[in-house]
Design a protein around this motif. Structure first.
Motif, PDB file in Angstrom:
ATOM      1  N   MET A   1      98.797 -78.047  53.554  1.00  0.00           N
ATOM      2  CA  MET A   1      98.666 -77.125  54.674  1.00  0.00           C
ATOM      3  C   MET A   1      99.922 -77.227  55.521  1.00  0.00           C
ATOM      4  O   MET A   1     100.365 -78.327  55.842  1.00  0.00           O
ATOM      5  N   GLU A   2     100.474 -76.072  55.891  1.00  0.00           N
ATOM      6  CA  GLU A   2     101.655 -76.025  56.753  1.00  0.00           C
ATOM      7  C   GLU A   2     101.194 -75.969  58.202  1.00  0.00           C
ATOM      8  O   GLU A   2     100.432 -75.082  58.581  1.00  0.00           O
ATOM      9  N   PHE A   3     101.668 -76.900  59.000  1.00  0.00           N
ATOM     10  CA  PHE A   3     101.280 -76.934  60.406  1.00  0.00           C
ATOM     11  C   PHE A   3     102.355 -76.291  61.268  1.00  0.00           C
ATOM     12  O   PHE A   3     103.537 -76.397  60.985  1.00  0.00           O
ATOM     13  N   LYS A   4     101.911 -75.626  62.338  1.00  0.00           N
ATOM     14  CA  LYS A   4     102.807 -74.967  63.276  1.00  0.00           C
ATOM     15  C   LYS A   4     103.037 -75.868  64.481  1.00  0.00           C
ATOM     16  O   LYS A   4     102.191 -76.694  64.818  1.00  0.00           O
TER      17      LYS A   4
ATOM     18  N   GLY B   1      74.599 -75.494  56.782  1.00  0.00           N
ATOM     19  CA  GLY B   1      73.608 -76.407  56.229  1.00  0.00           C
ATOM     20  C   GLY B   1      74.135 -77.267  55.097  1.00  0.00           C
ATOM     21  O   GLY B   1      73.516 -78.247  54.719  1.00  0.00           O
ATOM     22  N   GLU B   2      75.276 -76.901  54.534  1.00  0.00           N
ATOM     23  CA  GLU B   2      75.874 -77.646  53.419  1.00  0.00           C
ATOM     24  C   GLU B   2      76.872 -78.673  53.947  1.00  0.00           C
ATOM     25  O   GLU B   2      77.468 -78.494  55.002  1.00  0.00           O
ATOM     26  N   ARG B   3      77.068 -79.720  53.145  1.00  0.00           N
ATOM     27  CA  ARG B   3      78.045 -80.752  53.506  1.00  0.00           C
ATOM     28  C   ARG B   3      79.457 -80.202  53.468  1.00  0.00           C
ATOM     29  O   ARG B   3      79.783 -79.353  52.648  1.00  0.00           O
ATOM     30  N   ILE B   4      80.282 -80.702  54.386  1.00  0.00           N
ATOM     31  CA  ILE B   4      81.715 -80.415  54.366  1.00  0.00           C
ATOM     32  C   ILE B   4      82.406 -81.710  53.947  1.00  0.00           C
ATOM     33  O   ILE B   4      81.766 -82.770  53.908  1.00  0.00           O
ATOM     34  N   PRO B   5      83.683 -81.657  53.598  1.00  0.00           N
ATOM     35  CA  PRO B   5      84.351 -82.885  53.148  1.00  0.00           C
ATOM     36  C   PRO B   5      84.275 -83.998  54.196  1.00  0.00           C
ATOM     37  O   PRO B   5      84.262 -83.740  55.402  1.00  0.00           O
ATOM     38  N   SER B   6      84.245 -85.228  53.703  1.00  0.00           N
ATOM     39  CA  SER B   6      84.254 -86.373  54.604  1.00  0.00           C
ATOM     40  C   SER B   6      85.593 -86.429  55.336  1.00  0.00           C
ATOM     41  O   SER B   6      86.568 -85.781  54.930  1.00  0.00           O
ATOM     42  N   VAL B   7      85.643 -87.218  56.391  1.00  0.00           N
ATOM     43  CA  VAL B   7      86.885 -87.391  57.150  1.00  0.00           C
ATOM     44  C   VAL B   7      88.002 -87.850  56.214  1.00  0.00           C
ATOM     45  O   VAL B   7      89.097 -87.277  56.198  1.00  0.00           O
ATOM     46  N   ARG B   8      87.712 -88.849  55.416  1.00  0.00           N
ATOM     47  CA  ARG B   8      88.721 -89.395  54.504  1.00  0.00           C
ATOM     48  C   ARG B   8      89.156 -88.373  53.450  1.00  0.00           C
ATOM     49  O   ARG B   8      90.335 -88.228  53.156  1.00  0.00           O
ATOM     50  N   ASP B   9      88.191 -87.649  52.880  1.00  0.00           N
ATOM     51  CA  ASP B   9      88.516 -86.644  51.859  1.00  0.00           C
ATOM     52  C   ASP B   9      89.381 -85.525  52.428  1.00  0.00           C
ATOM     53  O   ASP B   9      90.365 -85.113  51.814  1.00  0.00           O
ATOM     54  N   LEU B  10      89.005 -85.019  53.599  1.00  0.00           N
ATOM     55  CA  LEU B  10      89.778 -83.934  54.196  1.00  0.00           C
ATOM     56  C   LEU B  10      91.172 -84.406  54.599  1.00  0.00           C
ATOM     57  O   LEU B  10      92.157 -83.690  54.415  1.00  0.00           O
ATOM     58  N   ALA B  11      91.254 -85.627  55.125  1.00  0.00           N
ATOM     59  CA  ALA B  11      92.566 -86.184  55.481  1.00  0.00           C
ATOM     60  C   ALA B  11      93.464 -86.250  54.249  1.00  0.00           C
ATOM     61  O   ALA B  11      94.656 -85.906  54.321  1.00  0.00           O
ATOM     62  N   GLY B  12      92.907 -86.654  53.123  1.00  0.00           N
ATOM     63  CA  GLY B  12      93.671 -86.705  51.876  1.00  0.00           C
ATOM     64  C   GLY B  12      94.079 -85.324  51.402  1.00  0.00           C
ATOM     65  O   GLY B  12      95.220 -85.112  50.977  1.00  0.00           O
ATOM     66  N   MET B  13      93.153 -84.366  51.479  1.00  0.00           N
ATOM     67  CA  MET B  13      93.442 -82.998  51.054  1.00  0.00           C
ATOM     68  C   MET B  13      94.579 -82.383  51.874  1.00  0.00           C
ATOM     69  O   MET B  13      95.441 -81.705  51.334  1.00  0.00           O
TER      70      MET B  13
ATOM     71  N   GLU C   1      96.703 -84.107  53.838  1.00  0.00           N
ATOM     72  CA  GLU C   1      97.790 -85.072  54.027  1.00  0.00           C
ATOM     73  C   GLU C   1      98.052 -85.359  55.505  1.00  0.00           C
ATOM     74  O   GLU C   1      99.176 -85.240  55.996  1.00  0.00           O
ATOM     75  N   VAL C   2      96.969 -85.700  56.211  1.00  0.00           N
ATOM     76  CA  VAL C   2      97.063 -86.073  57.622  1.00  0.00           C
ATOM     77  C   VAL C   2      96.333 -87.395  57.835  1.00  0.00           C
ATOM     78  O   VAL C   2      95.584 -87.855  56.977  1.00  0.00           O
ATOM     79  N   ASN C   3      96.526 -87.958  58.988  1.00  0.00           N
ATOM     80  CA  ASN C   3      95.872 -89.207  59.358  1.00  0.00           C
ATOM     81  C   ASN C   3      94.366 -88.956  59.534  1.00  0.00           C
ATOM     82  O   ASN C   3      93.980 -87.961  60.148  1.00  0.00           O
ATOM     83  N   PRO C   4      93.513 -89.848  59.003  1.00  0.00           N
ATOM     84  CA  PRO C   4      92.064 -89.680  59.196  1.00  0.00           C
ATOM     85  C   PRO C   4      91.663 -89.587  60.672  1.00  0.00           C
ATOM     86  O   PRO C   4      90.683 -88.913  60.997  1.00  0.00           O
ATOM     87  N   ASN C   5      92.416 -90.231  61.563  1.00  0.00           N
ATOM     88  CA  ASN C   5      92.108 -90.136  63.002  1.00  0.00           C
ATOM     89  C   ASN C   5      92.250 -88.699  63.506  1.00  0.00           C
ATOM     90  O   ASN C   5      91.510 -88.272  64.393  1.00  0.00           O
ATOM     91  N   THR C   6      93.195 -87.964  62.941  1.00  0.00           N
ATOM     92  CA  THR C   6      93.383 -86.558  63.325  1.00  0.00           C
ATOM     93  C   THR C   6      92.182 -85.738  62.873  1.00  0.00           C
ATOM     94  O   THR C   6      91.677 -84.897  63.623  1.00  0.00           O
TER      95      THR C   6
END
Length: 126
Positions: free
Chosen positions: A1-4, A29-41, A43-48
């Motif tokens: 993802m390109e960030f501005k 109602g459906e699950r979204i990616p976990s914090v860790r999974d989305l951070a990996g997808m 390429e950002v810090n899990p804290n973000t």
């Protein structure tokens, strides 16, 4: 993802998540990616990502079920539309109006171009 540079990364991630929910990739109602999974997808810090999830929980767009993870709220679509509309009208429209005024673009010209854009990008399927 390109960030501005103009907007905080956690808000850009929130926009991305909201888009995915609106597009049906992560239905209410459906699950979204976990914090860790989305951070990996992304390429950002899990804290973000955690900051993003906290923000979206405060807007009641997502919720956390202990032991299961985060899910889109049943009313996520309406809440996302209301949030995005408010933000667009309050933050982005004044800049659009300013540019229209400076460039002397009439509302009629804008309307014609808007209709053409809609016809080209969102054709009615019969």
């Amino acid at each position: 993802m390109e960030f501005k540079d103009k907007q905080a990364i956690y808000l850009q991630i929130a926009d991305y998540l909201c888009e995915q929910i609106l597009l049906g990739k992560w239905p209410p109602g459906e699950r979204i990616p976990s914090v860790r999974d989305l951070a990996g997808m992304l390429e950002v810090n899990p804290n973000t990502v955690m900051r993003t999830y906290d923000f979206l929980q405060n807007k009641e767009i997502i919720y956390n079920k202990r032991g299961i993870g985060y899910s889109a709220d049943e009313n996520a679509l309406a809440k996302i539309l209301a949030y995005r509309k408010e933000r667009f009208l309050e933050i982005e429209m004044p800049e659009v109006f300013r540019t229209l005024h400076i460039l002397n673009i009439s509302m009629e010209e804008l309307g014609v171009r808007y209709e053409k854009f809609i016809a080209e990008h969102f054709p009615v399927i019969k």
